[in-house]
Scaffold this active site. Structure first.
Site, mmCIF file in Angstrom:
data_model
loop_
_atom_site.group_PDB
_atom_site.id
_atom_site.type_symbol
_atom_site.label_atom_id
_atom_site.label_comp_id
_atom_site.label_asym_id
_atom_site.label_seq_id
_atom_site.Cartn_x
_atom_site.Cartn_y
_atom_site.Cartn_z
ATOM 1 N N LEU A 67 9.463 21.178 -19.466
ATOM 2 C CA LEU A 67 10.817 20.701 -19.742
ATOM 3 C C LEU A 67 10.719 20.125 -21.147
ATOM 4 C CD1 LEU A 67 13.645 19.444 -18.992
ATOM 5 C CD2 LEU A 67 12.405 17.697 -17.749
ATOM 6 N N SER A 68 11.555 20.595 -22.049
ATOM 7 C CA SER A 68 11.412 20.211 -23.459
ATOM 8 C C SER A 68 11.641 18.722 -23.703
ATOM 9 C CB SER A 68 12.393 21.020 -24.319
ATOM 10 O OG SER A 68 12.181 22.389 -24.147
ATOM 11 N N GLN A 69 11.059 18.261 -24.802
ATOM 12 C CA GLN A 69 11.219 16.871 -25.259
ATOM 13 C C GLN A 69 12.674 16.646 -25.681
ATOM 14 O OE1 GLN A 69 8.870 16.256 -28.768
ATOM 15 N NE2 GLN A 69 9.741 14.224 -29.148
#
Ligand code: SAH
Length: 221
Positions: A67-69
């Site tokens: 899950l992206s930053q």
């Protein structure tokens, strides 16, 4: 994904801190920050990492993906220069977090994922959030979505080893494509802006770390 997760409230101190950090790093577009602020990241995060939902860091999800930053989500969304009427193609649905934010800022989002497990889980979240402008596809996003092309905007959330020629070919003449480009663990986030005549202006924005864009669909799961 459980009831234990903190609710999104503008008063939530952890969310406020995260938003302040994003703004300090340059994510200042009000529509973009509103979209992030109103998206319950806990819904997209595995139970094991609920404590870290409001940290500005990438988190593991199923199938060995991430899950992206939040800062990178904000930066890429802002870089895409979305308009309300934009039809957007996203490659790498993953948890569906970035998709949700795109859906709040554009007319239609087409999103492709190569893991069926991730796609199914993301579809469920879109339903829970009552998002009706997202069209999903299980497939190889590297090939784009020719039947629905051309797109106003394209966002790639997995690292392409080279210039994504096929995807650039599915962009409108004045469209914008944002993608991490590079072969190693660290890539360069690039923005391609169509010049209206088939050419592109290319800008290198910052260094990023994405999982690689892989060929074909996943055989497992
Ligand atoms: N935007 C996502 C990030 C997911 S990580 C989020 O916020 O959760 C990148 C995703 O791209 C992974 O789910 C991976 O499976 C997917 N991916 C990699 N190569 C792909 C391809 N060729 N087609 C579609 N999806 C791909």
């Amino acid at each position: 994904m459980t009831g234990k997760a903190p609710k999104v409230e503008t008063g939530d101190i952890r969310l406020a801190k995260l938003m302040a950090s994003l703004r300090a790093q340059g994510v200042t577009n009000p529509a973009v920050t509103r979209a992030i602020e109103s998206t319950p990241r806990d819904l997209f995060t595995p139970d094991l990492f609920q404590e870290r939902v409001w940290e500005d860091s990438a988190l593991p999800i199923a199938c060995g993906q991430t899950l992206s930053q939040p800062f990178i989500v904000g930066l890429m969304t802002q870089a895409l220069r979305l308009e309300r009427r934009s039809r957007v193609l996203e490659i790498g649905t993953g948890s569906g977090y970035q998709t949700t934010i795109l859906s709040k800022l554009s007319r239609l989002v087409y999103t492709i994922e190569r893991y069926r497990t991730l796609m199914t889980a993301a579809e469920l979240r879109f339903k829970q959030l009552d998002l009706t402008n997202i069209i999903t596809k299980f497939g190889d996003g590297g090939l784009g979505w020719p039947e629905q092309a051309p797109f106003d905007r394209i966002m790639v959330t997995a690292a392409a080893s080279d210039e994504p020629e096929i995807l650039l070919g599915q962009l409108k003449p004045n469209g914008v494509l944002v993608a991490p480009i590079g072969k190693g663990p660290v890539q360069v986030l690039k923005r391609y802006t169509g010049d209206g005549h088939g050419g592109f202006a290319v800008e290198s924005m910052t260094e990023v770390r994405f999982v690689p864009l892989l060929d074909g669909v996943a055989k497992d799961l």
